[in-house]
Design an enzyme around this catalytic site. Structure first.
Site, PDB file in Angstrom:
ATOM      1  N   ASP A   1      18.833  20.232  25.476  1.00 33.91           N
ATOM      2  CA  ASP A   1      18.464  21.307  24.544  1.00 33.91           C
ATOM      3  C   ASP A   1      17.119  21.092  23.875  1.00 33.91           C
ATOM      4  OD1 ASP A   1      19.878  19.147  23.339  1.00 33.91           O
ATOM      5  OD2 ASP A   1      20.200  20.310  21.521  1.00 33.91           O
TER       6      ASP A   1
ATOM      7  N   GLU B   1      22.639  18.662  21.943  1.00 33.94           N
ATOM      8  CA  GLU B   1      22.651  17.351  21.275  1.00 33.94           C
ATOM      9  C   GLU B   1      22.139  17.440  19.846  1.00 33.94           C
ATOM     10  OE1 GLU B   1      21.251  13.860  19.486  1.00 33.94           O
ATOM     11  OE2 GLU B   1      19.803  15.275  20.334  1.00 33.94           O
TER      12      GLU B   1
END
Length: 394
Positions: free
Chosen positions: A81, A139
């Site tokens: 991400d 994350e």
């Protein structure tokens, strides 16, 4: 097999690693929205003949590389991400998504994951056991690791060891660290409400001012680390947000405080939580206010298994003879790889990616963040070699 072959093979893959990384960098996606990223990953792994599963924890990708001989299972995790930041690097491969950029190196992590898969697949016929490639969404504080575990990523097959890496701009290319024990901090979210009685700013004697009480609480909280903990214990208590009032001439009825708590040891965390509650309530009540304290767990500490960490260091010295292997790096930053390492013994590896001479030393989460791409083949070589070694010498 001599694992030094992975260094040669990784170097030969440099251009492809850079191409993957820059493509992901130009097309960043926020947590649980990594649709394009996941599609590219799944396509690349499928082309290697792996069994690929998608849609785990919404956008996660998992692939299994089966060796031709029986053996253990090694999990390799890579986060995907990006962050809600407007890029300011001026790079030719800068983000094309307004307000979204890879400001923490996850684009590089995904490229390393694909490169590691490529190298290990070349040696599949010699592989003893299997490798579980886990490409994780969200994350950055959104709980992607816990979601993947809840979706069964640690079942069928059950990993015996786990590895993850993070490009680390605070250190130069050629530097590696994977110490034993806690390496990244547990993180809690602190939320506090100070309640008083509002009124006109010109008549403070008719109010109970929660802003003054909140200011005193913030100051008093700084005594916890300085005076309530063993000086050898690492901890952080930071109030980072204060919200109160809507008008310049009105004293509000309450003030809201938010912040973060960072610790390595559970007993240190419990001591901090006890003191926060006592200080907040005591100071607030002393000023005729009330304090309500809430603490939410973001992630536990990342704790490296000593034996696996030692194996990483041994291989780093073999593969990067001109570099520096450091066994002391610890960071108060959090990482949800912690959840994987709670369930499976393994190691989290920091890999130097900074280059001040080229201006590639902006901190993580900065709009100017970029890294030296020479770190990519080094990371691939180290992960591939360590995985191979853990399979050969379980």
């Amino acid at each position: 097999m001599d694992v030094s072959v992975f260094r040669t093979e990784a170097e030969a893959l440099s251009n492809e690693l850079i191409g993957w990384r820059r493509d992901f960098h130009q097309h960043p996606e926020l947590g649980f929205h990594e649709q394009r990223t996941a599609g590219v990953i799944a396509g690349a792994l499928t082309s290697l003949g792996m069994e690929v599963r998608t849609g785990i924890a919404e956008t996660g990708v998992v692939a299994v590389l089966e060796g031709n001989q029986p053996g253990p299972t090694i999990l390799l995790r890579f986060d995907m991400d990006a962050l809600p930041i407007q890029e300011a690097t001026g790079a030719t491969y800068a983000s094309v998504q307004p307000g979204v950029m890879h400001a923490c190196g996850h684009d590089g992590h995904v490229a390393v994951g694909l490169g590691t898969a490529r190298l290990l697949q070349r040696h599949q016929s010699e592989l003893a056991g299997r490798v579980l490639f886990v490409f994780q969404p969200a994350e950055e504080g959104l709980g992607g690791a816990a979601r993947m575990i809840a979706d069964g990523v640690l079942e069928r097959p059950r990993p015996d060891r786990a590895l993850a890496m993070h490009l680390w701009n605070m250190r130069p290319v050629g530097w590696v660290s994977s110490p034993a024990g806690p390496v990244m901090a547990a993180a809690d979210i602190l939320e506090m409400t100070i309640r008083g009685r509002g009124g006109h700013g010109a008549a403070p004697h008719q109010t109970i001012d929660p802003i003054v009480a909140a200011a005193q609480v913030v100051t008093a909280l700084q005594s916890i680390v300085a005076r309530n903990l063993d000086p050898r214990a690492a901890a952080v208590v930071s109030v980072t947000q204060i919200t109160a009032g809507e008008a310049f001439n009105v004293i509000p009825s309450q003030a809201l405080l938010r912040g973060t708590i960072r610790t390595f040891e559970p007993e240190v965390r419990e001591r901090i939580l006890t003191r926060i509650e006592a200080i907040a309530r005591g100071v607030a009540e002393g000023m005729d206010c009330q304090a309500v304290v809430e603490v939410r767990v973001l992630t536990p500490a990342v704790v490296n298994d000593a034996a696996v960490a030692a194996r990483v260091a041994e291989l780093a010295r073999c593969l990067l003879p001109g570099g520096e292997v450091d066994d002391s790096e610890r960071s108060m930053v959090s990482e949800d790889m912690a959840y994987f390492l709670q369930a499976v013994p393994g190691a989290f590896v920091f890999i130097g990616s900074g280059n001040p001479a080229r201006g590639l030393d902006a901190p993580h989460h900065s709009p100017r963040f970029d890294f030296d791409e020479r770190a990519l083949p080094e990371a691939v070589a180290l992960l591939a070699a360590t995985t191979w070694d853990l399979l050969e010498r379980p």
